[in-house]
Each structure stands twice: as structure tokens, then as C-alpha cells.
Design a protein around this motif. Structure first.
Motif, PDB file in Angstrom:
ATOM      1  N   ARG A 120      12.863  -2.210 -12.570  1.00 24.62           N
ATOM      2  CA  ARG A 120      11.730  -1.297 -12.748  1.00 24.62           C
ATOM      3  C   ARG A 120      11.336  -1.196 -14.220  1.00 24.62           C
ATOM      4  O   ARG A 120      10.138  -1.140 -14.554  1.00 24.62           O
ATOM      5  N   ASN A 121      12.328  -1.146 -15.105  1.00 23.04           N
ATOM      6  CA  ASN A 121      12.006  -1.106 -16.538  1.00 23.04           C
ATOM      7  C   ASN A 121      11.258  -2.353 -16.968  1.00 23.04           C
ATOM      8  O   ASN A 121      10.355  -2.293 -17.817  1.00 23.04           O
ATOM      9  N   THR A 122      11.621  -3.504 -16.397  1.00 24.14           N
ATOM     10  CA  THR A 122      10.922  -4.745 -16.717  1.00 24.14           C
ATOM     11  C   THR A 122       9.465  -4.652 -16.275  1.00 24.14           C
ATOM     12  O   THR A 122       8.548  -5.028 -17.018  1.00 24.14           O
ATOM     13  N   GLY A 123       9.241  -4.151 -15.058  1.00 24.17           N
ATOM     14  CA  GLY A 123       7.870  -3.978 -14.592  1.00 24.17           C
ATOM     15  C   GLY A 123       7.090  -3.030 -15.481  1.00 24.17           C
ATOM     16  O   GLY A 123       5.926  -3.282 -15.814  1.00 24.17           O
ATOM     17  N   LEU A 124       7.739  -1.929 -15.895  1.00 25.04           N
ATOM     18  CA  LEU A 124       7.081  -0.961 -16.770  1.00 25.04           C
ATOM     19  C   LEU A 124       6.720  -1.592 -18.114  1.00 25.04           C
ATOM     20  O   LEU A 124       5.647  -1.327 -18.669  1.00 25.04           O
ATOM     21  N   SER A 125       7.592  -2.433 -18.629  1.00 26.10           N
ATOM     22  CA  SER A 125       7.328  -3.068 -19.927  1.00 26.10           C
ATOM     23  C   SER A 125       6.164  -4.047 -19.854  1.00 26.10           C
ATOM     24  O   SER A 125       5.549  -4.365 -20.885  1.00 26.10           O
ATOM     25  N   HIS A 126       5.845  -4.555 -18.655  1.00 27.88           N
ATOM     26  CA  HIS A 126       4.727  -5.478 -18.484  1.00 27.88           C
ATOM     27  C   HIS A 126       3.453  -4.755 -18.039  1.00 27.88           C
ATOM     28  O   HIS A 126       2.412  -5.399 -17.865  1.00 27.88           O
ATOM     29  N   ALA A 127       3.538  -3.460 -17.847  1.00 24.64           N
ATOM     30  CA  ALA A 127       2.366  -2.697 -17.398  1.00 24.64           C
ATOM     31  C   ALA A 127       1.366  -2.550 -18.537  1.00 24.64           C
ATOM     32  O   ALA A 127       1.746  -2.425 -19.706  1.00 24.64           O
ATOM     33  N   THR A 128       0.098  -2.549 -18.170  1.00 21.34           N
ATOM     34  CA  THR A 128      -0.968  -2.415 -19.158  1.00 21.34           C
ATOM     35  C   THR A 128      -1.964  -1.317 -18.787  1.00 21.34           C
ATOM     36  O   THR A 128      -2.826  -0.981 -19.610  1.00 21.34           O
ATOM     37  N   SER A 129      -1.866  -0.785 -17.579  1.00 24.20           N
ATOM     38  CA  SER A 129      -2.841   0.193 -17.111  1.00 24.20           C
ATOM     39  C   SER A 129      -2.498   1.593 -17.625  1.00 24.20           C
ATOM     40  O   SER A 129      -1.406   1.829 -18.152  1.00 24.20           O
ATOM     41  N   ASP A 130      -3.435   2.516 -17.430  1.00 20.82           N
ATOM     42  CA  ASP A 130      -3.193   3.903 -17.843  1.00 20.82           C
ATOM     43  C   ASP A 130      -2.135   4.572 -16.974  1.00 20.82           C
ATOM     44  O   ASP A 130      -1.418   5.463 -17.439  1.00 20.82           O
ATOM     45  N   TRP A 131      -2.037   4.155 -15.689  1.00 16.96           N
ATOM     46  CA  TRP A 131      -1.132   4.788 -14.742  1.00 16.96           C
ATOM     47  C   TRP A 131      -0.239   3.736 -14.095  1.00 16.96           C
ATOM     48  O   TRP A 131      -0.616   2.564 -13.983  1.00 16.96           O
ATOM     49  N   VAL A 132       0.957   4.178 -13.673  1.00 19.96           N
ATOM     50  CA  VAL A 132       1.901   3.259 -13.038  1.00 19.96           C
ATOM     51  C   VAL A 132       2.600   3.963 -11.888  1.00 19.96           C
ATOM     52  O   VAL A 132       2.903   5.161 -11.968  1.00 19.96           O
ATOM     53  N   MET A 133       2.826   3.209 -10.812  1.00 20.19           N
ATOM     54  CA  MET A 133       3.637   3.716  -9.700  1.00 20.19           C
ATOM     55  C   MET A 133       4.683   2.664  -9.356  1.00 20.19           C
ATOM     56  O   MET A 133       4.465   1.470  -9.535  1.00 20.19           O
ATOM     57  N   PHE A 134       5.850   3.139  -8.897  1.00 19.62           N
ATOM     58  CA  PHE A 134       6.977   2.263  -8.587  1.00 19.62           C
ATOM     59  C   PHE A 134       7.183   2.239  -7.074  1.00 19.62           C
ATOM     60  O   PHE A 134       7.257   3.290  -6.435  1.00 19.62           O
ATOM     61  N   CYS A 135       7.288   1.031  -6.520  1.00 16.35           N
ATOM     62  CA  CYS A 135       7.424   0.875  -5.070  1.00 16.35           C
ATOM     63  C   CYS A 135       8.582  -0.067  -4.766  1.00 16.35           C
ATOM     64  O   CYS A 135       8.891  -0.972  -5.548  1.00 16.35           O
ATOM     65  N   ASP A 136       9.205   0.143  -3.620  1.00 18.28           N
ATOM     66  CA  ASP A 136      10.190  -0.797  -3.097  1.00 18.28           C
ATOM     67  C   ASP A 136       9.491  -1.719  -2.114  1.00 18.28           C
ATOM     68  O   ASP A 136       8.635  -1.279  -1.333  1.00 18.28           O
ATOM     69  N   CYS A 137       9.857  -3.003  -2.109  1.00 14.32           N
ATOM     70  CA  CYS A 137       9.116  -3.966  -1.309  1.00 14.32           C
ATOM     71  C   CYS A 137       9.325  -3.781   0.183  1.00 14.32           C
ATOM     72  O   CYS A 137       8.578  -4.343   0.985  1.00 14.32           O
ATOM     73  N   ASP A 138      10.339  -3.002   0.592  1.00  8.59           N
ATOM     74  CA  ASP A 138      10.534  -2.774   2.029  1.00  8.59           C
ATOM     75  C   ASP A 138       9.959  -1.433   2.472  1.00  8.59           C
ATOM     76  O   ASP A 138      10.214  -0.989   3.598  1.00  8.59           O
ATOM     77  N   ASP A 139       9.178  -0.773   1.602  1.00  8.60           N
ATOM     78  CA  ASP A 139       8.433   0.430   1.983  1.00  8.60           C
ATOM     79  C   ASP A 139       6.992   0.039   2.284  1.00  8.60           C
ATOM     80  O   ASP A 139       6.676  -1.145   2.449  1.00  8.60           O
ATOM     81  N   MET A 140       6.092   1.012   2.334  1.00 10.58           N
ATOM     82  CA  MET A 140       4.687   0.688   2.555  1.00 10.58           C
ATOM     83  C   MET A 140       3.818   1.874   2.172  1.00 10.58           C
ATOM     84  O   MET A 140       4.301   3.010   2.104  1.00 10.58           O
ATOM     85  N   LEU A 141       2.552   1.591   1.869  1.00 13.62           N
ATOM     86  CA  LEU A 141       1.594   2.665   1.707  1.00 13.62           C
ATOM     87  C   LEU A 141       1.358   3.303   3.068  1.00 13.62           C
ATOM     88  O   LEU A 141       1.479   2.652   4.116  1.00 13.62           O
ATOM     89  N   TYR A 142       1.011   4.578   3.050  1.00 17.64           N
ATOM     90  CA  TYR A 142       0.977   5.332   4.295  1.00 17.64           C
ATOM     91  C   TYR A 142      -0.217   4.962   5.174  1.00 17.64           C
ATOM     92  O   TYR A 142      -0.096   4.876   6.396  1.00 17.64           O
ATOM     93  N   SER A 143      -1.372   4.739   4.580  1.00 19.79           N
ATOM     94  CA  SER A 143      -2.566   4.477   5.383  1.00 19.79           C
ATOM     95  C   SER A 143      -3.481   3.517   4.627  1.00 19.79           C
ATOM     96  O   SER A 143      -3.235   3.166   3.470  1.00 19.79           O
ATOM     97  N   ALA A 144      -4.565   3.116   5.292  1.00 20.81           N
ATOM     98  CA  ALA A 144      -5.494   2.150   4.706  1.00 20.81           C
ATOM     99  C   ALA A 144      -6.339   2.750   3.590  1.00 20.81           C
ATOM    100  O   ALA A 144      -7.054   2.012   2.903  1.00 20.81           O
ATOM    101  N   ASP A 145      -6.276   4.063   3.414  1.00 17.24           N
ATOM    102  CA  ASP A 145      -7.038   4.667   2.317  1.00 17.24           C
ATOM    103  C   ASP A 145      -6.130   5.292   1.259  1.00 17.24           C
ATOM    104  O   ASP A 145      -6.590   6.065   0.427  1.00 17.24           O
ATOM    105  N   SER A 146      -4.843   4.937   1.249  1.00 12.09           N
ATOM    106  CA  SER A 146      -3.910   5.518   0.277  1.00 12.09           C
ATOM    107  C   SER A 146      -4.306   5.186  -1.153  1.00 12.09           C
ATOM    108  O   SER A 146      -4.325   6.057  -2.037  1.00 12.09           O
ATOM    109  N   LEU A 147      -4.630   3.919  -1.421  1.00 11.66           N
ATOM    110  CA  LEU A 147      -5.006   3.550  -2.781  1.00 11.66           C
ATOM    111  C   LEU A 147      -6.324   4.194  -3.189  1.00 11.66           C
ATOM    112  O   LEU A 147      -6.495   4.569  -4.356  1.00 11.66           O
TER     113      LEU A 147
END
Length: 294
Positions: free
Chosen positions: A77-104
Motif C-alpha cells: 500500500r505504501n508503494t501505491g501511495l508513493s506512486h499516487a499523483t491525484s488529490d485523493w487516494v483510496m485503498f482497496c483489496d483485489c478480492d473486495d468490490m465496489l458496492y454498486s455501479a454508481d459508487s465511483l
């Protein structure tokens, strides 16, 4: 420039456990993908029978794949954070999922509404308990886990908030404790709609019975580290009771009892904790001993 970095970590999870996350990204509605930067961090050589690049080829969104030597979830996760460039960041596990089609859409709308007035966006999330014999959903507003939380990146970097590389369990609890101590009151904005689904499976790495000793020791260590962080910020936190309880519960697991004692002298607790340390010296080398006189 993108508005949101999505950091997704992967460690040999099979595609049957990962495809839901990427499929749900694929069906997001009302999203300009120029606003999203997807960062996939592969923690170590992928020995599962699929290639992320091969599986991701069919999806319409761009992503960066970063492979690191196996170092654990915190470093990934720290590696991902160090490569982030956006104003905001969220951390996800690849075996989870967004809740619905309008979550983003809801997350990006909340980012726009927050402007410069918030450092943390916080939404409820669902926990999916999936077992061979039963299935249950629980809705959570939770301050411990990273799920359903979106962080302003410059807030994290300004306060040097990262995941503790020495922890592979409860690392997000320590991370969010640091966030809570550093954030200015009033700079937390709630997203009322659920945005995230945490999938808690029998095969999840965090539920592996063979890692029970390390989980307990990490939890113990995290609580003592949290006490140190509170001290650093001039706050007070009593870590000893919960930390000792973690170790004592495990002591009684080792000895086949579900009924640990409710009381005892400080010396008795010390002797029981020391017994666990003696049983697992390699795991306990980096565990701070308790100052019983505090």
C-alpha cells in the motif's frame, strides 16, 4: 490530472476471487475515466495461474502495474501511495468490490463537493461473510478499517502517515488512528451512500489458521504502537489492557481453554505473557515488553 488514485494490492489471489472488483469497475456509470488513476501493486512474484496483464486486457480503463519483492500488505500500500499523483487516494483489496455501479460517481461527486474543506471522505460499507456453509451481510460505519474511506493525499504526506511495514494484520487500525490524531475537527465529510463491499472469505489470507500466532502478535504490537503514536501527539491512550488481553486470549487458545481468567495479579499476567513469548521467540523478537509500573 486525475482526481482519485485507487490503490489495489494483489498477492497471489486467484482470479476467481479478483474478477468481481475489476468487473464492478467496468460497469461504473457517470464516470470520466480521466478522473481515475488505477494503481495495481503486485506484492511479490505472481505464482497464481493467471497474469494480471492478460486478465486486464479486456477492460476499458487504464492502469499502472507495479511489482515489488514480497514485502507484505503495508509495504504494498505504501508503494501505491508513493506512486499516487491525484488529490485523493483510496485503498482497496483485489478480492473486495465496489458496492454498486454508481459508487465511483458518488465518490467523485463528494470530492467535488468537499473542495478544499475536507481531508477524509467516509462512507458506510458492507461486510460480506462468505463461508461454505453460510452467508451474511452486515452494514458498517467503522473507524478501524480502510474500507469506504478516501483520503486527501497531501494530508497523508504532510503528516507522514503511512502503513507500518512491521504489521501484516491490523495495519489499517494503526493507520486510521494516526489519521484521527492528525486530522482537524470538521475536516471529515460523510458520504451517506454505501460505496464499498468488503468480502471476508474462508480463504482470505487474514483468516488463515496457520497465521493465527502472527495475527495475535501483530494486534498486540499494533496496540502498543498506537499508544506510542498517541504519546507523540500529546494524547493519552491506555493500550496495556487491550494489548495484554490479546496475548492472554491467545495463551488460553494454546492451552485449549475458551475461558480465560477474569482477574489476576500483575505478576500473574506478566508470567502468562512471558510464557507466550517463550513459546514463540522468533515471532516475539520485535514485540515491546510491557512496563507494568505505568
Amino acid at each position: 490530472m486525475p482526481k482519485l488514485d485507487i490503490v489495489v494490492t494483489h498477492y497471489n489471489e486467484h482470479w476467481k476471487d479478483c474478477y468481481k472488483f475489476f468487473d464492478m469497475l467496468d460497469v461504473q456509470r457517470g464516470v470520466d475515466w480521466n478522473d481515475i488513476h488505477l494503481i495495481i501493486v503486485q506484492d511479490g512474484e505472481n505464482i497464481s495461474p493467471f497474469s494480471i496483464d492478460t486478465m486486464m486486457y479486456a477492460y476499458p480503463y487504464y492502469y499502472d502495474l507495479i511489482t515489488i519483492p514480497h514485502s507484505g500488505i503495508s509495504t504494498a500500500r505504501n508503494t501505491g501511495l508513493s506512486h499516487a499523483t491525484s488529490d485523493w487516494v483510496m485503498f482497496c483489496d483485489c478480492d473486495d468490490m465496489l458496492y454498486s455501479a454508481d459508487s465511483l460517481y458518488r465518490i467523485l461527486t463528494s470530492i467535488d463537493q468537499a473542495g478544499d474543506d475536507a481531508d477524509l471522505l467516509w462512507s458506510p460499507f458492507w461486510i460480506e461473510y462468505a463461508s461454505k456453509s453460510w452467508h451474511k451481510l452486515l452494514k458498517e460505519w467503522n473507524t478501524v478499517f480502510i474500507h469506504g474511506k478516501i483520503y486527501r493525499r497531501k494530508f497523508l504526506t504532510a503528516n507522514t502517515i503511512t502503513f507500518d511495514p512491521s504489521l501484516s494484520y491490523a495495519e489499517d487500525a494503526l493507520f486510521n488512528a494516526e489519521v484521527a490524531m492528525c486530522i482537524t475537527p470538521g475536516r471529515i465529510a460523510r458520504i451517506p451512500e454505501t460505496t464499498y463491499m468488503w468480502c471476508y472469505r474462508d480463504s482470505s489470507l487474514s483468516t488463515d489458521p496457520e497465521r493465527q500466532a502472527q495475527r495475535n502478535l501483530d494486534l498486540y504490537s499494533m496496540r502498543l504502537k498506537r499508544s506510542e503514536r498517541y504519546d507523540k501527539h500529546g494524547k493519552h491512550y491506555e493500550a496495556e489492557t487491550s494489548a495484554v488481553r490479546t496475548i492472554i486470549d491467545y495463551y488460553w487458545e494454546l492451552n485449549g481453554s475458551d475461558n480465560p481468567p477474569a482477574g489476576g495479579t500483575a505478576q500473574e499476567w506478566h508470567d502468562r505473557v512471558q510464557h507466550v513469548f517463550d513459546l514463540y521467540p522468533d515471532c516475539c523478537d520485535n514485540i515491546t515488553t510491557i512496563d507494568w509500573n505505568r
